[in-house]
Structures are given as structure tokens and as C-alpha cells.
Design a protein around this motif. Structure first.
Motif, PDB file in Angstrom:
ATOM      1  N   UNK A 124      -6.405  -8.664 -10.070  1.00 46.53           N
ATOM      2  CA  UNK A 124      -6.348  -7.278 -10.684  1.00 46.53           C
ATOM      3  C   UNK A 124      -5.036  -7.804 -11.675  1.00 46.53           C
ATOM      4  N   UNK A 125      -4.869  -6.981 -12.783  1.00 52.54           N
ATOM      5  CA  UNK A 125      -3.799  -7.219 -13.884  1.00 52.54           C
ATOM      6  C   UNK A 125      -2.499  -6.471 -13.085  1.00 52.54           C
ATOM      7  N   UNK A 126      -1.188  -7.079 -13.298  1.00 52.59           N
ATOM      8  CA  UNK A 126      -0.131  -6.634 -12.750  1.00 52.59           C
ATOM      9  C   UNK A 126       0.232  -4.947 -13.393  1.00 52.59           C
ATOM     10  N   UNK A 127       0.222  -4.155 -12.630  1.00 50.09           N
ATOM     11  CA  UNK A 127       0.382  -2.792 -12.960  1.00 50.09           C
ATOM     12  C   UNK A 127      -0.835  -2.162 -12.489  1.00 50.09           C
ATOM     13  N   UNK A 128      -2.011  -2.715 -12.349  1.00 48.37           N
ATOM     14  CA  UNK A 128      -3.227  -2.124 -12.198  1.00 48.37           C
ATOM     15  C   UNK A 128      -3.466  -1.316 -10.874  1.00 48.37           C
ATOM     16  N   UNK A 129      -2.880  -1.873  -9.792  1.00 48.15           N
ATOM     17  CA  UNK A 129      -3.190  -1.674  -8.403  1.00 48.15           C
ATOM     18  C   UNK A 129      -1.856  -1.114  -7.879  1.00 48.15           C
ATOM     19  N   UNK A 130      -2.142  -0.079  -7.187  1.00 54.25           N
ATOM     20  CA  UNK A 130      -0.996   0.463  -6.292  1.00 54.25           C
ATOM     21  C   UNK A 130      -1.339   0.754  -4.799  1.00 54.25           C
ATOM     22  N   UNK A 131      -1.013   0.316  -3.792  1.00 57.91           N
ATOM     23  CA  UNK A 131      -1.249   0.584  -2.531  1.00 57.91           C
ATOM     24  C   UNK A 131      -0.548   1.917  -1.880  1.00 57.91           C
ATOM     25  N   UNK A 132      -1.297   2.755  -1.032  1.00 54.08           N
ATOM     26  CA  UNK A 132      -1.037   3.910  -0.795  1.00 54.08           C
ATOM     27  C   UNK A 132      -0.169   3.838   0.613  1.00 54.08           C
ATOM     28  N   UNK A 133       0.519   4.791   1.110  1.00 55.29           N
ATOM     29  CA  UNK A 133       1.369   4.719   2.266  1.00 55.29           C
ATOM     30  C   UNK A 133       0.918   4.885   3.432  1.00 55.29           C
ATOM     31  N   UNK A 134       0.133   3.822   3.715  1.00 51.26           N
ATOM     32  CA  UNK A 134      -0.398   4.035   5.114  1.00 51.26           C
ATOM     33  C   UNK A 134      -0.364   2.710   6.039  1.00 51.26           C
ATOM     34  N   UNK A 135      -0.459   2.788   7.476  1.00 54.28           N
ATOM     35  CA  UNK A 135      -0.168   1.575   8.248  1.00 54.28           C
ATOM     36  C   UNK A 135      -1.402   0.603   8.284  1.00 54.28           C
TER      37      UNK A 135
END
Length: 250
Positions: free
Chosen positions: A134-145
Motif C-alpha cells: 500500500x501507499x504511505x498514508x493509505x492504511x491505518x490499523x484499528x485499536x484491537x489486540x
């Protein structure tokens, strides 16, 4: 186009070198050392990787920190138990030079020990493909374990044709230990949100549907006993998570 390869690791001294050797085609290596008490950082530095040390309880948080540390236009995210073969490496380089899209999924070949197991994965237990390029800035992970959600910016491109090698478990005992670890982490996420993931009756129905999905629809039956145990673990995961969230405490 500059490519960063990101590896998030916890005490992966024994496996990290083999992973990083296969990432020599990347312009930058970034290794997140999460709660490492072994030689993981030394191995990463031997390969010239940028290292980031810390202690994170949330999987999404440590992965987002790693993404922030990458300086490439594109990011390839892999785990320490995954290897990028030469044909996939070449396809990745071609893709980042020509793609009009913002992210691509990568097919995965999963190994249990030395055995390739292609069928039956899914339902929160194993991956047949994943959005790893993925391109930088396109993907953000959610706050899960465990199994964090993803938030995307931009458009999805076609899946790559070559496959990543994932050495997911050494044996069936490893699979069962992973099921215990995953369900414990999921239960903690549920308790923090004041949830139990439905009731026992709903999770009994979910067990049946997940087993059918993995063993029949995803053709786990083709893998013999390995396909059966994958389907069993996938079916048990929500029920165990529900029961742990309801009856256990941190």
C-alpha cells in the motif's frame, strides 16, 4: 518509487534473518521490536534495518507506529514468519512503478511445518490473502489486540498474482496454542468494550457456519486432517472468545 518493507516482531531472533534476507529488494527495512528480550534488534541491525523499540498491548498501535516510521512511497508489510519469493519481489517492484491504485492484496501460501496447506483458511483463523502492499498514508490499523480493523484511503487495485510464503504453524499443537492466544486477546478487547460477542446460542450457530465455511465452501476437506483442524479452530474461536469474555477477568 521508494519501497519500505515493514516487519513487526516479538522475540523473533530465530526467524527474522530468513525473513529479512528475502526483503533485500526493498529500499528500506523497518523492524518494530515489540517487548523483545532476545536478539531481535541485533539481527535487524545486521541487515541495516531501521529499528523501533517499544511495548504495545494493542496490535493495531504497534503496526501503525511501524507505518509511521517508514519513509517509502509504498510499504510492504510482512511478518517475521513470512518470506517473499523472488517472483513476488519482482511483481511488487513492477506494481509500485506502474500502479494507478493505492493498495493491493497479496495471495498467501500457508505452511504447517513443511506441508503446504492452501485450502480451508479464513473465518478469523489464517489468511488466504491480505492487503500487504500500500501507499504511505493509505492504511491505518484499528485499536484491537487481535485481527484489528482497517481504515483505507484511496482505491483498491487488482490482487497480485504471485504468492507469499507464510510459515504459520510448526504443527497442530502450535495451531491449538494460537487459538488459545487469539481467543484470550479477543476476549480482552470484548471486555473493554463491555461486550461478550453475543450469547451462547448465537455462537453455537456461528460455530456451525464457520466450520461449514472453512471445511466445505473453502474446500478444507481437500487438506485431510489439517483442513479439519483448521475448520475446528475457526469454529471454536468465537465461542471461546465469548466464554472467556463472559467468565474470565484480566
Amino acid at each position: 518509487m521508494k519501497l519500505s518493507a515493514l516487519v513487526v516482531a516479538h522475540n523473533e531472533e530465530a526467524r527474522l534473518a530468513a525473513c529479512l534476507e528475502k526483503l533485500a529488494f526493498a529500499d528500506e527495512l523497518v523492524v518494530v521490536c515489540d517487548k523483545c528480550t532476545d536478539g531481535t534488534k541485533a539481527v535487524a541491525e545486521r541487515f541495516g534495518a531501521k529499528t523501533l523499540e517499544g511495548s504495545w498491548d494493542i496490535e493495531g498501535d504497534r503496526r501503525n507506529k511501524g507505518i509511521e516510521a517508514c519513509s517509502g512511497d509504498w510499504i510492504l508489510e510482512v511478518d517475521a514468519d513470512e518470506h517473499v519469493p523472488a517472483d513476488l519481489a519482482a511483481e511488487i517492484r513492477r506494481t509500485i512503478e506502474t500502479s494507478r491504485f493505492d493498495w493491493h492484496e497479496i495471495l498467501v501460501d500457508n505452511y504447517i511445518g513443511d506441508r503446504l496447506v492452501r485450502h480451508g483458511w479464513g473465518a478469523s483463523y489464517g489468511k488466504a490473502a491480505y492487503p500487504g502492499l500500500f501507499k504511505k498514508g493509505a492504511k491505518v490499523w484499528g485499536r484491537d489486540r487481535v485481527h484489528p480493523s482497517l481504515r483505507w484511503t484511496g482505491t483498491k487495485g487488482p490482487m497480485l498474482s504471485c504468492r507469499l510464503n507464510h510459515y504459520v504453524d510448526r504443527n497442530i499443537s502450535d495451531m491449538i496454542r494460537r487459538l488459545d492466544s487469539y481467543s484470550t486477546a479477543k476476549a480482552r478487547d470484548l471486555r473493554e468494550r463491555g461486550e461478550t460477542w453475543g450469547g451462547t446460542a448465537a455462537n453455537t450457530r456461528r460455530m456451525v457456519s464457520r466450520f461449514f465455511k472453512c471445511y466445505v465452501r473453502r474446500k478444507g476437506w481437500k487438506e485431510g486432517g489439517h483442513g479439519f483442524i483448521i475448520a475446528v479452530c475457526a469454529a471454536l474461536y468465537p465461542m471461546l472468545s465469548h466464554l472467556k469474555a463472559k467468565h474470565e477477568k484480566d
